[in-house]
Design an enzyme around this catalytic site. Structure first.
Site, mmCIF file in Angstrom:
data_model
loop_
_atom_site.group_PDB
_atom_site.id
_atom_site.type_symbol
_atom_site.label_atom_id
_atom_site.label_comp_id
_atom_site.label_asym_id
_atom_site.label_seq_id
_atom_site.Cartn_x
_atom_site.Cartn_y
_atom_site.Cartn_z
ATOM 1 N N HIS A 243 0.800 -1.232 0.000
ATOM 2 C CA HIS A 243 0.000 0.000 0.000
ATOM 3 C C HIS A 243 0.835 1.285 0.000
ATOM 4 O O HIS A 243 0.788 2.054 -0.946
ATOM 5 C CB HIS A 243 -0.907 0.029 1.240
ATOM 6 C CG HIS A 243 -1.822 -1.148 1.387
ATOM 7 N ND1 HIS A 243 -2.944 -1.347 0.602
ATOM 8 C CD2 HIS A 243 -1.785 -2.194 2.243
ATOM 9 C CE1 HIS A 243 -3.555 -2.464 0.986
ATOM 10 N NE2 HIS A 243 -2.866 -2.994 1.973
HETATM 11 O O1 RIB Z 1 -5.121 -0.288 4.686
HETATM 12 C C1 RIB Z 1 -3.724 -0.215 4.477
HETATM 13 C C2 RIB Z 1 -3.125 0.877 5.307
HETATM 14 O O2 RIB Z 1 -3.339 0.600 6.689
HETATM 15 C C3 RIB Z 1 -1.588 0.972 5.153
HETATM 16 O O3 RIB Z 1 -1.187 2.295 5.371
HETATM 17 C C4 RIB Z 1 -1.088 0.097 6.261
HETATM 18 O O4 RIB Z 1 0.222 0.470 6.697
HETATM 19 C C5 RIB Z 1 -2.081 0.399 7.346
HETATM 20 O O5 RIB Z 1 -1.663 1.603 7.982
#
Ligand code: RIB
Ligand code: CA
Length: 314
Positions: A243
């Site tokens: 992500h």
């Molecule tokens: O949903 C993914 C996000 O939530 C990313 O930033 C991961 O690190 C968590 O913080």
């Protein structure tokens, strides 16, 4: 070469946050003014230590790391040790950080930096719940017009949620903060699950990290082998979504993304859909567009960029 882009990274490390921070520190296009930790994947006491561990892994102990909000604006803190492990950075063996934590509160650092630098020059890279950013906007509303852009990983629309059927983790943890940020009338880019779910850390890609001849490459392979296992099982895919580095990648190579200027509202009332990002992708309402929302990414180009940059680290 044009002047590096000054950025502040707001983060809740988290293995994917770690890769994002390493990508930023490996890229001369950025001047990292500071890293502000927030409670999210794991409590603040761990996210601030993890941010310092990551800077030392990059060979950058001079980077200023600040501790911020210990919990969301209104809701109780929800963490994600089930994904990231008890430390938040499970996978590699880490030594305790030697570099200091800055004494100044993260929110004060964000406000002071934005008020003392030329308006419109600083970009905020937001990788966790938006609590610190919302608190900074409440503490000093004038920063809204001084921020060059906020680029945040969060939310989801056609892809749904990863924490509830409707909500993605970062927004779900602090929906009120997210609403305050989207309402701030600041240039905003959102990189939601619709985009990050296309950026899968497949076994082959993890092997590419492992074969990099430095410390960060194999450390990333160990981190992702740990943190992606949960999503691999959940989604039944080869690899889980990577992500947070998508935020830095959008700044480095926006041509890797497809996006649209649309309206985004945050659900803060219904428990059923709490934290949902209601994205008017088809512009069926008269609501004013308030964000550049990414819907897809060139995943191969993204990982090629990541590998090339991480290879530059010592
Ligand atoms: O949903 C993914 C996000 O939530 C990313 O930033 C991961 O690190 C968590 O913080
Ligand atoms: Ca994160």
């Amino acid at each position: 070469m044009t002047k590096p882009l000054p950025i502040i990274i707001d983060t809740d490390p988290g293995q994917d946050d770690a890769v994002a921070i390493l990508l930023a520190l490996a890229s001369p296009e950025f001047e990292v003014l500071g890293i502000t930790a927030v409670a999210g994947n794991v409590p603040l006491a761990l996210t601030e230590i993890n941010a310092r561990k990551i800077c030392e892994l990059a060979g950058r102990p001079e980077i200023k790391v600040f501790a911020g909000a210990v919990r969301p604006l209104l809701r109780p803190l929800v963490t994600a040790e089930y994904v990231h492990g008890q430390t938040g950075l499970d996978g590699p063996v880490w030594s305790d950080p030697k570099m200091p934590l800055q004494k100044q509160h993260a929110v004060d650092f964000i406000v002071e930096t934005l008020m003392t630098h030329e308006a419109g020059t600083i970009t905020l890279c937001v990788l966790g719940p938006m609590t610190n950013i919302a608190l900074a906007l409440i503490r000093e509303p004038r920063i809204a017009s001084r921020i060059k852009r906020i680029v945040a990983m969060g939310g989801g629309f056609f892809e749904g949620g990863n924490t509830t059927p409707a909500a993605e983790f970062n927004i779900y943890v602090d929906p009120h903060a997210a609403r305050a940020v989207f309402d701030a009338d600041t240039p905003m880019t959102l990189v939601p699950l619709d985009c990050t779910h296309q950026a899968l850390s497949t076994a082959a890609r993890i092997e590419r990290f492992r074969s990099i001849k430095n410390k960060p490459g194999p450390a990333i392979a160990a981190m992702l082998s740990f943190s992606e296992r949960f999503d691999e099982q959940k989604y039944g895919t080869d690899g889980g979504p990577l992500h947070d580095p998508c935020v830095m990648a959008w700044l480095l190579k926006p041509e890797l993304f497809q996006s649209r200027e649309v309206n985004v509202e945050i659900e803060c009332e219904s428990e059923l859909t709490m934290g949902m990002t209601v994205v008017d992708w088809w512009r069926v309402t008269a609501r004013k567009p308030n964000a550049t929302v990414c819907r897809s990414i060139n995943a191969q180009g993204f990982f090629d960029l990541l590998i090339e940059r991480i290879s530059r680290l010592p």
